[in-house]
Design an enzyme around this catalytic site. Structure first.
Site, PDB file in Angstrom:
ATOM      1  N   PRO A  86      -9.806  77.161 -32.006  1.00 12.07           N
ATOM      2  CG  PRO A  86     -11.031  77.259 -29.805  1.00 12.07           C
ATOM      3  CD  PRO A  86      -9.809  77.096 -30.472  1.00 12.07           C
ATOM      4  CD  GLU A 113      -8.093  80.116 -20.720  1.00 13.31           C
ATOM      5  OE1 GLU A 113      -8.950  81.042 -21.461  1.00 13.31           O
ATOM      6  OE2 GLU A 113      -8.626  79.106 -20.065  1.00 13.31           O
ATOM      7  NE  ARG A 150     -10.601  58.170 -45.086  1.00 13.44           N
ATOM      8  CZ  ARG A 150     -11.447  58.410 -46.195  1.00 13.44           C
ATOM      9  NH1 ARG A 150     -11.354  59.612 -46.743  1.00 13.44           N
ATOM     10  NH2 ARG A 150     -12.213  57.637 -46.604  1.00 13.44           N
ATOM     11  CG  ASP A 164     -14.616  58.918 -48.663  1.00  9.75           C
ATOM     12  OD1 ASP A 164     -15.167  57.758 -48.346  1.00  9.75           O
ATOM     13  OD2 ASP A 164     -13.626  59.302 -48.500  1.00  9.75           O
TER      14      ASP A 164
END
Ligand code: ADE
Length: 242
Positions: A86, A113, A150, A164
């Site tokens: 993160p 963690e 993709r 897209d």
């Protein structure tokens, strides 16, 4: 290209490689996808890969030895080692394009963690899916692999990803398919006209409208073409009339 996922849970990817476009991309040789279990590299007789945090606190931390030995065994001179966390830089369509150019993408999944900080010295880049915390990096590695695969030549029609969302800095225009009328709602007439220029203009306008409404942040630093500026003015006028 080759994608290798380093993980404690290789089974997480079993269905991913057996499904739809990803399955076909693997079968047709566009991508070699594999997983390596960190536990294969533990020297601990109980196969431990984690330990309690120094200084105390909740959870477990992934240890240097098995993770770094695993990276060293898998990486090569063409690889990019990317850690899922993160705290990384946000993954975008642009990142997906840059990863699609790499010969060997190695995706490191954390769990618990997180990683012992010293592992970061063996990593080229940290990537995050967004400002939220997952139980592990596997979900992120799957999302990133999908977004990259993709884009590889031959996996899907180029036209299909050129249109897209994000490819031209805008959200994708609305799409419709048959029936022409459903529950009183009609497909916009211009899309049935066969007039390519008019359809392209309508699509650009609706892309702009959607982006303005749903992701105005994407327009903040955009340099609008003349055509876009005219269409935006029309959209604003139409809004005022409502
Ligand atoms: N691992 C845990 N949370 C994550 C996130 N938001 N992005 C990427 N990897 C993660």
């Amino acid at each position: 290209m080759k994608i290798t996922v380093l993980t404690l849970f290789p089974e997480f990817f079993d269905r991913f490689v057996e499904t739809s476009i990803i399955k076909r991309a693997i079968e047709q040789g566009h991508v070699e996808f594999s997983c390596v279990d960190y536990r294969q590299y533990t020297l601990d007789k109980h196969n431990h890969v984690d330990d309690t945090p120094c200084g105390g606190g909740a959870g477990m931390v992934l240890m240097c030895q098995p993770i770094i030995d695993c990276i060293k065994a898998v990486r090569d001179e063409h690889s990019l080692v990317v850690m899922m966390t993160p705290q990384g830089q946000k993954f975008t369509q642009q990142t997906a394009h840059s990863f699609a150019e790499i010969d060997h993408l190695i995706l490191l999944c954390g769990h618990y963690e997180g990683f012992d900080e010293r592992i970061r010295d063996y990593v080229d880049m940290e990537v995050s899916l967004g400002d939220f915390v997952l139980t592990g990096g596997e979900g992120a590695a799957m999302v990133i692999s999908d977004a990259v695969i993709r884009l590889l030549n031959g996996v899907i029609q180029t036209q299909s990803h050129e249109d897209d969302s994000f490819e031209n800095g805008l959200l994708e225009y609305p799409q419709y398919t048959r029936p022409i009328e459903y529950d009183g709602k009609k497909v916009p007439e211009v899309l049935l006209s066969g007039h390519h220029k008019k359809i392209a203009t309508w699509r650009l306008k609706e892309s702009l409208r959607k982006t303005l409404l749903q992701r105005p942040d994407l327009l903040e630093n955009r340099e609008f073409s003349k055509e876009e500026a005219v269409l935006l003015a029309e959209i604003t006028q139409e809004k005022q009339k409502k």
